[in-house]
Design a protein around this motif. Sequence first.
Motif, PDB file in Angstrom:
ATOM      1  N   LYS A   1       0.830  -1.209   0.000  1.00 17.87           N
ATOM      2  CA  LYS A   1       0.000   0.000   0.000  1.00 17.87           C
ATOM      3  C   LYS A   1       0.864   1.258   0.000  1.00 17.87           C
ATOM      4  O   LYS A   1       0.678   2.151  -0.830  1.00 17.87           O
ATOM      5  CB  LYS A   1      -0.923  -0.011   1.223  1.00 17.87           C
ATOM      6  N   ARG A   2       1.830   1.304   0.912  1.00 17.69           N
ATOM      7  CA  ARG A   2       2.662   2.517   1.029  1.00 17.69           C
ATOM      8  C   ARG A   2       3.430   2.790  -0.266  1.00 17.69           C
ATOM      9  O   ARG A   2       3.512   3.922  -0.709  1.00 17.69           O
ATOM     10  CB  ARG A   2       3.640   2.376   2.190  1.00 17.69           C
TER      11      ARG A   2
ATOM     12  N   HIS B   1       2.827   1.613  -3.398  1.00 19.37           N
ATOM     13  CA  HIS B   1       1.978   1.898  -4.556  1.00 19.37           C
ATOM     14  C   HIS B   1       1.377   3.294  -4.451  1.00 19.37           C
ATOM     15  O   HIS B   1       1.307   4.031  -5.447  1.00 19.37           O
ATOM     16  CB  HIS B   1       0.869   0.850  -4.684  1.00 19.37           C
ATOM     17  N   ASP B   2       0.971   3.670  -3.231  1.00 12.21           N
ATOM     18  CA  ASP B   2       0.417   5.014  -3.029  1.00 12.21           C
ATOM     19  C   ASP B   2       1.417   6.075  -3.478  1.00 12.21           C
ATOM     20  O   ASP B   2       1.047   7.056  -4.109  1.00 12.21           O
ATOM     21  CB  ASP B   2       0.070   5.237  -1.539  1.00 12.21           C
TER      22      ASP B   2
ATOM     23  N   VAL C   1       3.157   4.892  -7.705  1.00 15.06           N
ATOM     24  CA  VAL C   1       2.222   4.880  -8.839  1.00 15.06           C
ATOM     25  C   VAL C   1       1.172   5.992  -8.713  1.00 15.06           C
ATOM     26  O   VAL C   1       0.925   6.720  -9.671  1.00 15.06           O
ATOM     27  CB  VAL C   1       1.542   3.498  -8.977  1.00 15.06           C
ATOM     28  N   ALA C   2       0.585   6.105  -7.511  1.00 13.38           N
ATOM     29  CA  ALA C   2      -0.479   7.108  -7.365  1.00 13.38           C
ATOM     30  C   ALA C   2       0.078   8.500  -7.088  1.00 13.38           C
ATOM     31  O   ALA C   2      -0.662   9.481  -7.168  1.00 13.38           O
ATOM     32  CB  ALA C   2      -1.422   6.686  -6.242  1.00 13.38           C
ATOM     33  N   GLY C   3       1.355   8.581  -6.749  1.00 10.98           N
ATOM     34  CA  GLY C   3       1.977   9.895  -6.537  1.00 10.98           C
ATOM     35  C   GLY C   3       1.443  10.633  -5.330  1.00 10.98           C
ATOM     36  O   GLY C   3       1.445  11.861  -5.293  1.00 10.98           O
ATOM     37  N   GLN C   4       1.003   9.887  -4.325  1.00 10.34           N
ATOM     38  CA  GLN C   4       0.459  10.544  -3.128  1.00 10.34           C
ATOM     39  C   GLN C   4       1.541  10.707  -2.070  1.00 10.34           C
ATOM     40  O   GLN C   4       2.198   9.733  -1.703  1.00 10.34           O
ATOM     41  CB  GLN C   4      -0.703   9.723  -2.568  1.00 10.34           C
TER      42      GLN C   4
END
Lengths: 440, 315
Positions: A406-407, A409-410, A413-416
Amino acid sequence: MKSHYLAATAAACLTLSMTQGAQAEDLTLCWAAWDPANALVELSKEFEAQSGHKMSFEFVPWTNFADRMLNELNSGGKLCDLMIGDSQWIGAGAESGHYIKLNDFFDANGISMSDFVPATVTGYSEWPKGTPNYWALPAFGDVVGWTYRKDWFARPELQAEFKEKYGRDLTPPATFAELKEVAEFFQGREIDGKTVYGASIYTERGSEGITMGVMDVLYSFGFKYDNPDKPYDMEGFVNSPGAVEGLEFYKALYDCCTPPGASNSYMGEGIDAYKSGQVALQMNFAFTWPGFEVDPNVGGGKTGYLVNPAGPTGERFAQLGGQGISVVSYSEKQDAALEYIKWFAQPEVQQKWWSMGGFSALRSVVEDPAFAASQPYAQTYLDSMAIVKDFWAEPAYASLLQASQKRFHDYVVAGQGTAKEALDGLVQDWTEVFQDEGKL
Amino acid sequence: MADSAIDRLARATPSSLARRVRGLSDRAIAWVFVTPTILLLLAINIFPLIWTVRLSFTNFAANKPNAEVKWVGLRNYTRILTDPDIWQTMQATAHFLFWTLLFQVVIGFSLAWLINRKFRGNDLLTTLIVLPMMLSPAVVGNFWTFLYEPQIGLFNYAVEFFTGIPASSFSMLGSVTLAPWSIVIADTWMWTPFVMLICLAGLRSIPDYIYEAAEVDRASKWRQFWTMTVPMVLPFLMLAVLFRGIENFKMFDLVVQLTGGGPGSTTLLTSIELKREAFEKWRTGYSSAYAIILFVTVFGLASIYVKALNKVKER
């Protein structure tokens, strides 16, 4: 007289078949559904012929492998007699009583762990790590490495352009900084009338993909799981400045140099991208390499193999893959399963295993003088296996993995958020898991 | 006078059994018939629910059956309700629910309205339209993954054709802003026919004489639509929304196949998160609390909705 003779023959046949029936077992071996598994089916025919046991196989695609098999083990299922489980399962396998301990069996049958590549013994067999408690026999050595398009690198026009742009030759990258330069150079380039891209890296969200990819890079940037002097003390190790830099690098590589839509790529997607001539570089486990050698598009000398590049300080590590073979404690055919392991550990079987595409971890096979030249990727495999590190192999491995998936990919990929926030969050998640486990 | 079926059955009943049954009251006979169903319901619905409630107050982990189970009070509930990640999955689920329902109702009703006319090929067209809902969600997820491929996907090429935006310049499944819409589009494609069928049933249940009377009264088509068609189809439409709402609240397979919950956690719906907590992390107590919270939410919303539906039907 003739009837007596017939009766005696029939009785003898009956007795023989009954004896064999009593000894022969139907063993089920569980593993992931991939090319090496098919090779093992072929190899196991020899065991069937020798032992009289029948081998059945339960292969599950990688993306569901952990889910399916850990559920099987956790529920005390009797489906699998032998399990070639992922290296990270060894903690749960040992502590939850899923696997039987093999020390006595190894001693009784002259199987010595010193005969296997040390990294594979630590990674696949030992729990607790670093102690001589063995729960598996190293079955399939694997490690993350890189493949590159040797034929593209050799093109004079590309070499000249690269030298002009970067002031150095277009050679296989030795550091991650060089790797990014090469990937940027190829990104969006037209080769043979087709647009190609820099690199295929792991970004998969659902199982373990992005964690394997990120870790493969982070190790060489100084990431450590915990304080070597204080187990489970992660602050300043997981989120060290080097680790933050490594995670930023991975995101930069994802942003600049991957094919469009590569937001959920793992082993299969990487193989497809590379074989279809879409990318110049590809991150993947070594098990994929034999397949490239025989591929009509990228085989026949078009592919080069690379050990994981070095980080900014020259440190070089690689993510361990691979598995050990264990006997499932819930099996009612443990004796026959142990027979299989005894057969599999033999040097001649291991040699054959390597020749069929299985990555043997037996030292007599990999240290043979002819080994390095036996395949174009053999030396890279050896060099890579010497620098491996592995993810947590704790019983709570699944929770630890979910948190990192989660950490990472967030952020990647998601750029958060920032890399620092992602790793700080990971320390927090992992601390919670270990608190729940009673280890903190 | 001919024997009724009941008379014939009564005569066929063995006399020993008939004597025994004759001693039972109507109420007792009713209980005899209903009891097996009630027992089954208790065993497979009520007992697991009560057990889940009990587990939700503990730290039980199903993969550690021998570990000590501790009573943790409301800790699991507090953790869930104060966890920003859980609220993010709730938001993702709400976004998915709202837009899928809206699109499916609007498009489903429009299709039903159009198809509810007599024209050649009507039956064939209806069959073709309902095909998507007959497919497995895994199959639909798989082929929409291909349709959304930036380099080879038909969807991206269609967008390029109509808007001029280059096909490989955007990734429906990889973009944080587009991924939530990609799952909405795939689900709408699959389930709009279901809403259409229910609306069609509603439209066909309106008697023709009502429209004939309206024509006599010189009501315009527009007025007929708003004052007759819509109110009479509304209960059917609300029923379709109820079915789709409950289904989409527990959406799992299609989204797992399409995005796996990504990119990041943008399409991580509650059911996917719940499954990961329960069967990947094996936090059984925690996930039980999570399941109870979801159950109460769905049950509460559905109850309010059913009351509204009944009011509409009574009008």
